[in-house]
Design a protein around this motif. Structure first.
Motif: not given
Length: 484
Positions: A153-164, A186-196, A268-274
């Motif tokens: 959430e912080m990275l998205e707010a700051l304009g950084v290419p990031t998974s959500r 414990s938890a399970v997380l799902v991320r929305l990302s531009h390629s893994h 990853n190949v799209t230059g989006e951090s995750f």
């Protein structure tokens, strides 16, 4: 409830075949308590119309979404702190779905397929064991999930290419961990990302000397993520990955962000951090600042991130030598330095809310900003400087009457202000946002992260976390930084 017409399943990775991934099943969890659902992200892929029960079915029990083939644990290798590890792969996660983003949601992003919407992945973390788990339990701590939501959430707010961070569901297990008080939730997380598709995905194919697999991966990633590159142009593909990676690294630096673990399986190949495990935002300028307690040599320290990303790119280039001549690949890699500096200038202008005045003037502003941050030491916190002087001259009265006015007195500051005021403000109407009437910006320092977690751990109080997410999104709207 019927899915939105914006839901468009496109399961492309499955077409590669079973040499690239393994069909798996999610763990059966004793509980599935919905803690976070990102309806803003869900709306971009047509999943915001799901009820909470449907959401839990798909992202807690992992019933396949319509048109999706089922979970696949992706195969890859990688260098971990520059030591090659051939025993990697998705060990506590899998690719759950691939789908198209709404075309209008991609506007303003650097994505050559934005006309039809980017191809996005729903990937998991903490969803159970796979063939690549080794001795691990395949689980994620709830604290780790909370931290990943906050980082994204912080990275998205700051304009950084990031998974959500897309979904966080508590799963009711007591986990033993050596690096935090145990047992822990414990938890399970799902991320929305531009390629893994990772650099390590190519490394695995090269490790087995499978030129055919490397060629297949290049064409798969080129066609889906860099279609501006001609088919068969392997150096051109590497050039596109280098450019995207340089832009990402520059955005991290401008955000004062330290990823923590820049192994080749985490790029990853799209230059989006995750994949945000250990991460930090700088309190103040400190080149040697590290995010991971186990990074004892500072390999992935703040100021060494460009070096780390370039080193990882050279490993990708080495894998591609199986299918292309070395010299054109070397030429592509040599483009990283100039691209990084170009993107760093643009990123600092973006953070300061001013327009470009040309390479020389933009470089002076970058240099003077870093000099001011360096001179100010601990007193000159990273985020407040950009907050105080956002859009340049238009913020002068606000900054010079604010809590850091005493820091804005030196010759170094005079050089910074001169360089800043040379640049025309970019959309100064953004200063009308309520956030800029406050004396402090939104930050994401470790003490606040621990406070947020303490409220959850001690009393199951999620209100502090929820308010922080709301404030980060308001800050993102106020900054309106371009190109996230």
């Amino acid at each position: 409830m019927p899915l939105s017409p914006d839901y468009r399943p496109v399961p492309r990775f499955a077409l590669l075949g079973d040499e690239y991934g393994d069909a798996v099943e999610a763990a059966k969890f004793p509980e599935t308590i919905l803690r976070f659902r990102n309806d803003r992200a869900a709306a971009t892929v047509g999943l915001d119309t799901l009820t909470d029960d449907e959401w839990i079915a798909h992202f807690g029990r992992f019933d396949p979404l319509p048109g999706q083939p089922g979970p696949v644990a992706m195969r890859y290798h990688g260098h971990q702190f520059r030591t090659y590890n051939p025993d990697l792969g998705d060990g506590r996660g899998f690719l759950a779905a691939q789908l198209r983003e709404r075309a209008q949601a991609a506007s303003g992003r650097v994505a050559s397929d934005s006309a039809e919407g980017r191809l996005l992945d729903l990937g998991t973390k903490g969803s159970g064991t796979t063939p690549w788990s080794r001795t691990a339990d395949g689980r994620l701590t709830l604290k780790g999930g909370v931290r990943e939501v906050l980082a994204a959430e912080m990275l998205e707010a700051l304009g950084v290419p990031t998974s959500r961070a897309f979904s966080l569901i508590e799963t009711g297990e007591a986990l033993e961990r050596g690096d935090e008080p145990s047992p822990t939730r414990s938890a399970v997380l799902v991320r929305l990302s531009h390629s893994h598709i990772r650099f390590g995905t190519f490394q695995r194919a090269a490790y087995f000397r499978r030129a055919d697999m490397v060629e297949t991966l290049v064409e798969h990633a080129r066609a889906l993520y860099h279609p501006e590159v001609a088919a068969g142009d392997v150096p051109g593909f590497l050039t596109a990955v280098v450019e995207a990676s340089a832009r990402l690294t520059a955005r991290w630096v401008a955000a004062g962000f330290v990823h923590g673990v820049l192994n080749t399986d985490n790029l990853n190949v799209t230059g989006e951090s995750f994949d945000y495990g250990p991460w930090r935002f700088l309190p103040s300028y400190e080149p040697g600042f590290t995010a991971a307690y186990f990074d004892q040599t500072g390999l992935y320290a703040f100021a060494r991130q460009p070096e780390a990303v370039f080193w990882a790119l050279t490993q990708l280039g080495g894998a591609l030598k199986l299918v292309a001549d070395a010299q054109p690949l070397t030429d592509a890699l040599n483009g990283f330095g100039p691209a990084y500096i170009r993107h760093l200038r643009a990123a600092f202008l973006n953070r300061l809310g001013v327009k470009s005045l040309g390479e020389a003037a933009d470089q002076r502003l970058l240099d003077s900003t870093l000099a001011l941050l360096r001179e100010g030491g601990e007193a000159m916190r990273w985020e407040p400087l950009f907050f105080d002087w956002f859009t340049g001259f238009a913020s002068s009265a606000r900054a010079l009457s604010g809590p850091r006015a005493a820091l804005y007195q030196s010759k170094t500051f005079a050089d910074f202000r001169f360089a800043l005021f040379d640049h025309e403000p970019d959309r100064p109407e953004r200063l009308e946002a309520p956030m800029f009437a406050a004396s402090e910006p939104e930050e994401m320092l470790i003490d606040e992260v621990e406070t947020i977690w303490a409220a959850i751990a001690a009393g199951d109080d999620w209100s502090v976390f929820e308010r922080k997410v709301e404030r980060l999104r308001a800050a993102g709207s106020a900054w309106s930084l371009q190109g996230c």
